[in-house]
Design a protein around this motif. Structure first.
Motif, mmCIF file in Angstrom:
data_model
loop_
_atom_site.group_PDB
_atom_site.id
_atom_site.type_symbol
_atom_site.label_atom_id
_atom_site.label_comp_id
_atom_site.label_asym_id
_atom_site.label_seq_id
_atom_site.Cartn_x
_atom_site.Cartn_y
_atom_site.Cartn_z
ATOM 1 N N THR A 172 0.865 -1.203 0.094
ATOM 2 C CA THR A 172 -0.085 0.093 -0.146
ATOM 3 C C THR A 172 0.652 1.438 0.023
ATOM 4 O O THR A 172 0.474 2.251 -0.803
ATOM 5 N N ASP A 173 1.684 1.224 0.812
ATOM 6 C CA ASP A 173 2.829 2.516 0.989
ATOM 7 C C ASP A 173 3.355 2.620 -0.403
ATOM 8 O O ASP A 173 3.597 3.723 -0.766
ATOM 9 N N GLY A 174 3.928 1.637 -1.182
ATOM 10 C CA GLY A 174 4.519 1.740 -2.410
ATOM 11 C C GLY A 174 3.573 2.322 -3.503
ATOM 12 O O GLY A 174 3.781 3.137 -4.281
ATOM 13 N N ARG A 175 2.425 1.939 -3.406
ATOM 14 C CA ARG A 175 1.370 2.501 -4.316
ATOM 15 C C ARG A 175 0.957 4.013 -3.888
ATOM 16 O O ARG A 175 0.840 4.631 -4.939
ATOM 17 N N VAL A 176 0.975 4.414 -2.933
ATOM 18 C CA VAL A 176 1.068 5.792 -2.371
ATOM 19 C C VAL A 176 1.968 6.533 -2.911
ATOM 20 O O VAL A 176 1.908 7.691 -3.439
ATOM 21 N N LEU A 177 3.250 6.071 -2.884
ATOM 22 C CA LEU A 177 4.477 6.881 -3.170
ATOM 23 C C LEU A 177 4.339 6.918 -4.697
ATOM 24 O O LEU A 177 4.646 7.990 -5.210
ATOM 25 N N LYS A 178 4.004 5.591 -5.276
ATOM 26 C CA LYS A 178 3.954 5.911 -6.920
ATOM 27 C C LYS A 178 2.972 6.851 -7.413
ATOM 28 O O LYS A 178 2.997 7.519 -8.130
ATOM 29 N N GLY A 179 1.619 6.698 -6.598
ATOM 30 C CA GLY A 179 0.617 7.815 -7.069
ATOM 31 C C GLY A 179 1.058 9.300 -6.790
ATOM 32 O O GLY A 179 1.023 10.195 -7.613
ATOM 33 N N ASN A 180 1.793 9.591 -5.651
ATOM 34 C CA ASN A 180 2.172 10.801 -5.454
ATOM 35 C C ASN A 180 3.428 11.152 -6.420
ATOM 36 O O ASN A 180 3.374 12.595 -6.976
ATOM 37 N N GLU A 181 4.291 10.369 -6.870
ATOM 38 C CA GLU A 181 5.169 10.578 -7.735
ATOM 39 C C GLU A 181 4.745 11.169 -9.132
ATOM 40 O O GLU A 181 4.791 11.770 -9.841
ATOM 41 N N THR A 182 3.653 10.257 -9.610
ATOM 42 C CA THR A 182 2.910 10.193 -10.849
ATOM 43 C C THR A 182 2.312 11.395 -10.795
ATOM 44 O O THR A 182 2.341 12.309 -11.793
ATOM 45 N N ARG A 183 1.503 11.765 -9.834
ATOM 46 C CA ARG A 183 0.745 13.301 -9.678
ATOM 47 C C ARG A 183 1.791 14.418 -9.880
ATOM 48 O O ARG A 183 1.378 15.367 -10.546
ATOM 49 N N ARG A 184 3.080 14.316 -9.105
ATOM 50 C CA ARG A 184 3.929 15.452 -9.450
ATOM 51 C C ARG A 184 4.461 15.484 -10.951
ATOM 52 O O ARG A 184 4.563 16.609 -11.343
ATOM 53 N N LEU A 185 4.565 14.450 -11.432
ATOM 54 C CA LEU A 185 5.268 14.317 -12.721
ATOM 55 C C LEU A 185 4.003 14.990 -13.827
ATOM 56 O O LEU A 185 4.282 15.875 -14.481
ATOM 57 N N VAL A 186 2.839 14.566 -13.446
ATOM 58 C CA VAL A 186 1.720 14.925 -14.168
ATOM 59 C C VAL A 186 1.440 16.310 -14.273
ATOM 60 O O VAL A 186 1.430 17.287 -15.182
ATOM 61 N N LEU A 187 1.549 17.186 -12.900
ATOM 62 C CA LEU A 187 1.247 18.568 -12.790
ATOM 63 C C LEU A 187 2.526 19.372 -13.148
ATOM 64 O O LEU A 187 2.111 20.377 -13.637
ATOM 65 N N ALA A 188 3.717 18.886 -13.354
ATOM 66 C CA ALA A 188 4.656 19.643 -13.602
ATOM 67 C C ALA A 188 4.544 19.816 -15.095
ATOM 68 O O ALA A 188 4.742 20.815 -15.919
ATOM 69 N N HIS A 189 4.108 18.529 -15.805
ATOM 70 C CA HIS A 189 3.872 18.982 -17.418
ATOM 71 C C HIS A 189 2.658 19.641 -17.688
ATOM 72 O O HIS A 189 2.548 20.445 -18.608
ATOM 73 N N ALA A 190 1.741 19.647 -16.713
ATOM 74 C CA ALA A 190 0.520 20.274 -17.019
ATOM 75 C C ALA A 190 0.717 21.796 -16.746
ATOM 76 O O ALA A 190 0.337 22.706 -17.797
ATOM 77 N N MET A 191 1.641 22.043 -15.898
ATOM 78 C CA MET A 191 1.935 23.573 -15.491
ATOM 79 C C MET A 191 2.633 24.091 -16.939
ATOM 80 O O MET A 191 2.385 25.080 -17.386
ATOM 81 N N ARG A 192 3.587 23.412 -17.529
ATOM 82 C CA ARG A 192 4.232 23.677 -18.833
ATOM 83 C C ARG A 192 3.440 24.009 -19.769
ATOM 84 O O ARG A 192 3.646 24.974 -20.673
#
Length: 203
Positions: free
Chosen positions: A6-26
């Protein structure tokens, strides 16, 4: 009980969210928030569309999350460096210099993120416009507070029209941003620096 999986999924989800938002801002800083879509972001980042959808749920939520992410970037680049300075003209000059550098160095590819998307949504009522409006009011209040502190400390005349001066200072910044983008020229930032210092009577 939370386990390693579960912890691994949360971390992966948070990492994916940051990646998506960084691209979305650009994207949004250049093309606008309307250009964002879950399908586009998933495709360009080589992620599953269902996975990105699970993070945001709708285009509007994606837009709102992008605005919030941009606010954090803005705070780190423009506001945070000034908070340890004395209130008044000194803090205000650091804020304004931070803003000019944030725009000049293209922290966002399209210059000031909020100038770009604000023009896109200023006539479109809704949650995104409300979020942008709240951010704009917060920034304006921060400038106003420093001008009021400057008046109280005798750094500016006590009869200064603080609201008018705040409007003029912000206009200088936004015009420099717009002209620099339009003409691919850094000269407007120097003009804005000189104009702001004259307005604040530090030149």
């Amino acid at each position: 009980m939370t386990g390693p999986t579960t912890d691994g999924r949360v971390l992966k989800g948070n990492e994916t969210r940051r990646l998506v938002l960084a691209h979305a801002m650009r994207i949004a800083s250049v093309e606008g928030l309307a250009a964002l879509s879950i399908g586009r972001l998933a495709g360009e980042l080589e992620l599953s569309k269902s996975g990105v959808f699970a993070l945001f749920g709708s285009k509007e939520e994606l837009q709102l999350a992008t605005v919030r992410a941009a606010e954090r970037v803005y705070h780190d680049h423009v506001i945070a460096p000034a908070l340890d300075r004395p209130a008044g003209v000194e803090r205000l000059l650091v804020l304004l210099e931070g803003w000019l550098e944030y725009s000049r160095t293209r922290v966002f590819a399209g210059g000031c993120f909020f100038y770009a998307v604000g023009a896109e949504f200023d006539a479109q009522p809704g949650r995104v416009r409300d979020a942008l409006g709240e951010g704009s009011r917060t920034w304006r209040q921060l400038i106003t507070d420093q001008l009021q502190a400057a008046c109280a400390a005798g750094e500016l005349p006590r009869d200064t029209d603080v609201e008018q001066l705040c409007f003029e200072v912000q206009a200088m910044l936004e015009f420099a941003n717009a002209m620099s983008l339009l003409h691919d020229d850094e000269a407007p930032y120097q003009c804005a620096r000189r104009a702001v210092r004259r307005l604040l009577r530090t030149e």
